[in-house]
Motif scaffolding. Structure first.
Motif, short mmCIF file in Angstrom:
data_model
loop_
_atom_site.label_atom_id
_atom_site.label_comp_id
_atom_site.label_asym_id
_atom_site.label_seq_id
_atom_site.Cartn_x
_atom_site.Cartn_y
_atom_site.Cartn_z
N ALA A 236 0.84 -1.20 0.00
CA ALA A 236 0.00 0.00 0.00
C ALA A 236 0.87 1.25 0.00
N PHE A 237 1.96 1.21 0.75
CA PHE A 237 2.89 2.35 0.75
C PHE A 237 3.45 2.57 -0.64
N LEU A 238 3.90 1.51 -1.29
CA LEU A 238 4.45 1.62 -2.64
C LEU A 238 3.41 2.15 -3.62
N ARG A 239 2.20 1.61 -3.54
CA ARG A 239 1.15 2.03 -4.48
C ARG A 239 0.79 3.50 -4.30
N HIS A 240 0.64 3.95 -3.07
CA HIS A 240 0.21 5.33 -2.83
C HIS A 240 1.33 6.34 -3.04
N VAL A 241 2.57 5.91 -2.88
CA VAL A 241 3.68 6.80 -3.23
C VAL A 241 3.71 7.02 -4.74
N GLY A 242 3.27 6.00 -5.47
CA GLY A 242 3.21 6.12 -6.93
C GLY A 242 4.35 5.42 -7.62
N GLY A 243 5.03 4.53 -6.90
CA GLY A 243 6.16 3.82 -7.49
C GLY A 243 5.76 2.44 -7.97
N GLY A 244 6.64 1.83 -8.72
CA GLY A 244 6.48 0.46 -9.16
C GLY A 244 7.62 -0.38 -8.63
N CYS A 245 7.74 -1.59 -9.17
CA CYS A 245 8.76 -2.52 -8.69
C CYS A 245 10.18 -2.05 -8.97
N ALA A 246 10.35 -1.11 -9.92
CA ALA A 246 11.70 -0.79 -10.40
C ALA A 246 12.22 0.55 -9.88
N VAL A 247 11.55 1.17 -8.91
CA VAL A 247 11.99 2.48 -8.42
C VAL A 247 12.57 2.35 -7.01
N PRO A 248 13.34 3.36 -6.56
CA PRO A 248 14.00 3.28 -5.24
C PRO A 248 13.05 3.54 -4.08
N VAL A 249 12.15 2.58 -3.84
CA VAL A 249 11.22 2.64 -2.72
C VAL A 249 11.40 1.37 -1.91
N ALA A 250 11.51 1.53 -0.60
CA ALA A 250 11.69 0.40 0.30
C ALA A 250 10.66 0.50 1.42
N ALA A 251 10.26 -0.64 1.95
CA ALA A 251 9.29 -0.64 3.04
C ALA A 251 9.36 -1.95 3.80
N PRO A 283 -3.46 -3.74 13.60
CA PRO A 283 -3.18 -4.67 12.51
C PRO A 283 -4.31 -4.82 11.49
N ASP A 284 -5.53 -4.40 11.86
CA ASP A 284 -6.65 -4.49 10.92
C ASP A 284 -6.64 -3.37 9.88
N GLU A 285 -5.65 -2.47 9.96
CA GLU A 285 -5.66 -1.29 9.08
C GLU A 285 -4.38 -1.16 8.26
N PRO A 286 -3.91 -2.22 7.61
CA PRO A 286 -2.65 -2.11 6.86
C PRO A 286 -2.72 -1.17 5.67
N GLU A 287 -3.84 -1.17 4.95
CA GLU A 287 -3.99 -0.27 3.80
C GLU A 287 -3.96 1.18 4.24
N MET A 288 -4.66 1.46 5.33
CA MET A 288 -4.70 2.82 5.85
C MET A 288 -3.32 3.29 6.27
N LEU A 289 -2.57 2.40 6.94
CA LEU A 289 -1.25 2.78 7.41
C LEU A 289 -0.32 3.05 6.23
N GLY A 290 -0.35 2.19 5.23
CA GLY A 290 0.48 2.40 4.05
C GLY A 290 0.16 3.70 3.34
N ALA A 291 -1.14 3.99 3.20
CA ALA A 291 -1.56 5.22 2.54
C ALA A 291 -1.16 6.45 3.35
N LYS A 292 -1.29 6.36 4.67
CA LYS A 292 -0.95 7.49 5.55
C LYS A 292 0.53 7.83 5.45
N LEU A 293 1.39 6.81 5.51
CA LEU A 293 2.82 7.08 5.45
C LEU A 293 3.25 7.52 4.06
N ALA A 294 2.59 7.01 3.03
CA ALA A 294 2.88 7.47 1.67
C ALA A 294 2.55 8.95 1.53
#
Length: 311
Positions: A236-251, A283-294
């Motif tokens: 979710a963090f990767l998706r909301h940041v706007g990156g794909g598999c080939a960019v410098p994003v780590a999580a 733990p029930d909110e992984p999508e929300m957490l990823g989007a928030k940090l993105a």
């Protein structure tokens, strides 16, 4: 009551690691469903065929999954086993991740021809990697080193590194792959998460299938809910940041003391700029957490760093 499934066809790439992963999933299925007949079908992907150009140039890691997804759509196979970090964050229509088994090692390792760790390699030493994430984080900590592209399966990369006449002084690889192939003897150094935060989903396997209730019931015993929650936050963090598999994003996410903790990192390709965010949630909110940090990373300028990678 639904009809019992008596046979499934698993699709896999032909590399030793891909075969190990598929055999592992087949073993889990056989244990859960002793009556099940399992057939493994080897498919060759464009990413396996084109080995003379960097992955981002030819289209990224999705090139390792397209043929498998087409086979799922056509009904040629019922299941496809992937390294989750290689699976695009946007899944093909009609397909889903039916199971994510218990995660393996998440960290990265170094294999060095001289046996020296990265900190002891001389200025200008070459470090092979096909990952922009690894390359950027390498330069962030060790700007005196030079990341260069390397392709091929794990055994090929190890052989290229140990070749005295080869162009690589060292390579960086995921620890999970090295462990699954039984090659821990080759490892020079295990990299800490402070130096090298993993790719979203690293160390986890994904069993992809058609969105079919009977197949999903078949896969249910393979599912590890803790791993699913963690990798969902990372992706979710990767998706909301706007990156794909080939960019410098780590999580990397994990559940600690009943809370889901996520740490995300976005870097410029040269490693000189780094945006790091972290936080926790239920733990029930992984999508929300990823989007928030993105959103926090984007507010600090993450989009401009990703634009550097694609420009």
């Amino acid at each position: 009551m639904s009809e019992r499934i008596d046979a499934v066809r698993l699709g896999t790439r032909g590399s030793m690691l891909a075969r190990w992963q598929t055999d592992y999933v087949a073993g889990l299925l056989a244990k859960a469903w002793p009556h099940l007949h399992i057939h493994v079908e080897v498919l060759h992907t464009q990413g396996d065929r084109v080995l003379d150009r960097p992955l981002p140039v030819i289209g990224g890691k999705g090139l390792f999954t397209a043929e498998l997804e087409e086979a799922l759509h056509s009904g040629a196979i019922d299941l496809a086993v992937h390294s989750l970090k290689d699976l695009p964050i946007e899944l093909a229509s009609g397909l889903t991740i039916g199971a994510i088994p218990t995660r393996g090692a998440v960290h990265d390792v170094v294999i060095s021809r001289s046996g020296h760790p990265l900190a002891q390699l001389p200025a200008g030493a070459t470090v092979g990697t096909s990952s922009r994430r690894r390359g950027a984080q390498l330069l962030r900590t060790y700007p005196h080193l030079r990341p260069i592209d390397i392709r091929g399966n794990v055994d090929t990369r190890i052989r290229k590194t140990l070749d005295p006449a080869g162009p690589y002084d060292a390579i960086m690889l995921a620890a999970a792959g090295i462990e699954r192939l039984g090659r821990p003897d080759a490892v020079t150094e295990a990299l800490s998460l402070e130096i090298m935060l993993p790719a979203p989903g690293q160390g986890a396997l994904a069993v992809q299938c058609r969105d079919d209730a009977a197949i999903l019931r078949l896969l249910a015993p393979l599912e590890d809910p803790v791993t699913r929650v963690a990798v969902t936050a990372e992706r979710a963090f990767l998706r909301h940041v706007g990156g794909g598999c080939a960019v410098p994003v780590a999580a990397y996410a994990q559940i600690t003391a009943g809370r889901l903790h996520l740490r995300g990192r976005v870097l410029s390709p040269d490693g000189r700029r780094c945006i790091e965010v972290e936080g926790d949630s239920h733990p029930d909110e992984p999508e929300m957490l990823g989007a928030k940090l993105a959103a926090q990373a984007l507010a600090q300028g993450a989009a401009s760093l990703l634009a550097e990678e694609t420009s």
